[in-house]
Design an enzyme around this catalytic site. Sequence first.
Site, PDB file in Angstrom:
ATOM      1  N   PHE A   1       5.168  -0.830  -8.050  1.00 29.19           N
ATOM      2  CA  PHE A   1       3.847  -1.074  -7.475  1.00 29.19           C
ATOM      3  C   PHE A   1       3.689  -0.206  -6.225  1.00 29.19           C
ATOM      4  O   PHE A   1       4.521  -0.252  -5.322  1.00 29.19           O
ATOM      5  CB  PHE A   1       3.723  -2.563  -7.146  1.00 29.19           C
ATOM      6  CG  PHE A   1       2.425  -2.983  -6.514  1.00 29.19           C
ATOM      7  CD1 PHE A   1       1.270  -2.229  -6.628  1.00 29.19           C
ATOM      8  CD2 PHE A   1       2.353  -4.172  -5.804  1.00 29.19           C
ATOM      9  CE1 PHE A   1       0.079  -2.633  -6.046  1.00 29.19           C
ATOM     10  CE2 PHE A   1       1.165  -4.597  -5.214  1.00 29.19           C
ATOM     11  CZ  PHE A   1       0.029  -3.820  -5.335  1.00 29.19           C
ATOM     12  N   CYS A   2       2.639   0.607  -6.187  1.00 28.60           N
ATOM     13  CA  CYS A   2       2.312   1.443  -5.047  1.00 28.60           C
ATOM     14  C   CYS A   2       3.482   2.398  -4.738  1.00 28.60           C
ATOM     15  O   CYS A   2       3.997   3.048  -5.637  1.00 28.60           O
ATOM     16  CB  CYS A   2       1.915   0.588  -3.860  1.00 28.60           C
ATOM     17  SG  CYS A   2       1.110   1.508  -2.534  1.00 28.60           S
ATOM     18  N   ILE A   3       3.947   2.457  -3.483  1.00 21.80           N
ATOM     19  CA  ILE A   3       5.063   3.347  -3.187  1.00 21.80           C
ATOM     20  C   ILE A   3       6.324   2.904  -3.930  1.00 21.80           C
ATOM     21  O   ILE A   3       7.224   3.705  -4.192  1.00 21.80           O
ATOM     22  CB  ILE A   3       5.339   3.437  -1.670  1.00 21.80           C
ATOM     23  CG1 ILE A   3       6.407   4.479  -1.360  1.00 21.80           C
ATOM     24  CG2 ILE A   3       5.706   2.088  -1.096  1.00 21.80           C
ATOM     25  CD1 ILE A   3       6.722   4.640   0.107  1.00 21.80           C
TER      26      ILE A   3
ATOM     27  N   ALA B   1       0.746  -1.118   0.000  1.00 23.42           N
ATOM     28  CA  ALA B   1       0.000   0.000   0.000  1.00 23.42           C
ATOM     29  C   ALA B   1       0.786   1.179   0.000  1.00 23.42           C
ATOM     30  O   ALA B   1       1.889   1.200   0.418  1.00 23.42           O
ATOM     31  CB  ALA B   1      -0.808  -0.002   1.179  1.00 23.42           C
ATOM     32  N   ALA B   2       0.221   2.510  -0.559  1.00 20.84           N
ATOM     33  CA  ALA B   2       0.869   3.778  -0.324  1.00 20.84           C
ATOM     34  C   ALA B   2       0.955   3.981   1.174  1.00 20.84           C
ATOM     35  O   ALA B   2       0.102   3.527   1.900  1.00 20.84           O
ATOM     36  CB  ALA B   2       0.069   4.904  -0.941  1.00 20.84           C
TER      37      ALA B   2
END
Length: 587
Positions: free
Chosen positions: A316-318, A3-4
């Site tokens: 991917f994401c962060i 996740a971020a």
Amino acid sequence: MGAAVCPVSVPGRCTNAVFDSAPIRTTEEQMKQPTPRDHDPAQAFGENVGEAMAALARLSIPADRLAALQADYLKEATAIWNGLIGTGGDGALKPADRRFAAKEWSDNPMAAYIASVYLLNARTLMNLADSVDGDEKTRARLRFAVQQWIDATAPSNFLAFNPEAQRRALETQGESIAHGLQHLLADLRQGHMSQTDESVFEVGRNVATTEGSVIFENEIFQLIEYKPLTAQVYERPLLIVPPCINKYYILDLQPDNSLIRYAVEQGHRVFVVSWRNADQSMAALTWDDYIEDGAIRAVRVVQEVSGREEINTLGFCIGGTILATALAVLAARGEQVSNSLTLLTSFLDFSDTGVIDIFVDEAAVQMRELTIGAQSPTGPGLLKGQELAATFSFLRPNDLVWNYVVGNYLKGETPPPFDLLYWNSDSTNLPGPMYCWYLRNTYLENNLVVPGKVTVCGQPVDLGSIKAPAFIYGSREDHIVPWKGAYASTQVLKGKKQFVLGASGHIAGVINPPAKNKRSHWTNARLPTDPEAWLSGAKEHPGSWWTRWSDWLKAHAGKQVPAPRAQGNRRYKPIEPAPGRYVKAKA
């Protein structure tokens, strides 16, 4: 969850970060504002908390709206009471909520009444929150706080009011209560609530099993090269940079839903960064360290092992934010190393961060900088993985918190094994200075997207200097990286690009293998500034977006060559089998 990075802690633990009267500033306005770091940190922190309290004092509800809500409440409360007494309590009340869907609720008149009144109170409280006069950010924070309180006080969460849990206790002669207490004590010992039967899974045994070798490691990451599954591979390798929140194996859960294995099966030579779970020895590491000694170092090793100057990259994401920053730094040094760039549910422009924005204000960021940042009076510290995991869970509390309180503790049930939830509970720590830089320059000030506004690794960052063609993916129901935030990258990157929107959320939308034939995705060759305009002209396609991405990536992968017989090379020899040691370290 991957996740971020969610900027602050569990809702309610950082009360100074809950309300802020300041409106959201545009990028130009931000550049004109004096930075609070130019003042005394403690004084600036106090000033921002004072502004937050002043915002609370200004909240009010228009009298006509309040009167209407009162009238509606009395009308509905009367209807509920009449529904209880008018039929002799024979099950006429049926609370319309899945938490109260079991027959024990409708068969018990008093339980049905309590649930119905609770739902009425919940609707009324949310309507009151929606009616408050104030700036939009303050109102959003108020709605979030009220929703948290509503979800926490549901009668289903308490044994005294939950007829399902009471019946189970009677049927098991109290064993369910004993098992629930055992689950509670076990979760207290391990430091987090169990969302799945974690005893079933083991990293390297039945998750993260794609065959490969660790060929490089430093204090920040291990680099894994995967064993080819085809006789020939494309000449340009693929480097995957996953998020440093949770572990990389969200992309390699099981053979049938592994994006890593899928890429290997398509004939790509795949390398993956496995971030180290930060411990106290890493507490002083910065964003620059993660760029130079993390992403850029991984690029160098892949270049040397593959013999290719240009490689394909995926973030991917962060991990996408880290990768794009690294590519911009290299571009500033005169190097265009990426032949293609894939961004999966990633932010480059942090203008629209969705619900996470309610956690972010100057006071919250300063609190982090004063406690775990580089200038902390006690020295730099760690952002604990359990804290991040709890915060993400409270973004969807009924699904990820109270559901398990009821099942695990009140009913004494062991949650079923689920690989994705096992990964979700496998949290990671972050170095404080790295996290604080990220928090201030992305979520708070959105500096990263402004050409030349920030300097990373000695270079002014301009994300628009990345020339690689880009495949940008967003998930339509993503609450961590809202799809419009992911779409904003189309206006930042200047090379040839396409945007694909997938169904479902942050993780389920990404992990959608074609063989499952689930969900759908949308495409539109036009990339207008307005994401809604893009969506209105988009075409829906059944099934996974993976095949569309695979076809796009193959077009950028070059010709096929014989697959290497072993991983690494003479300089970078295999250190240990995948998934390696770093991914197994617990927070």
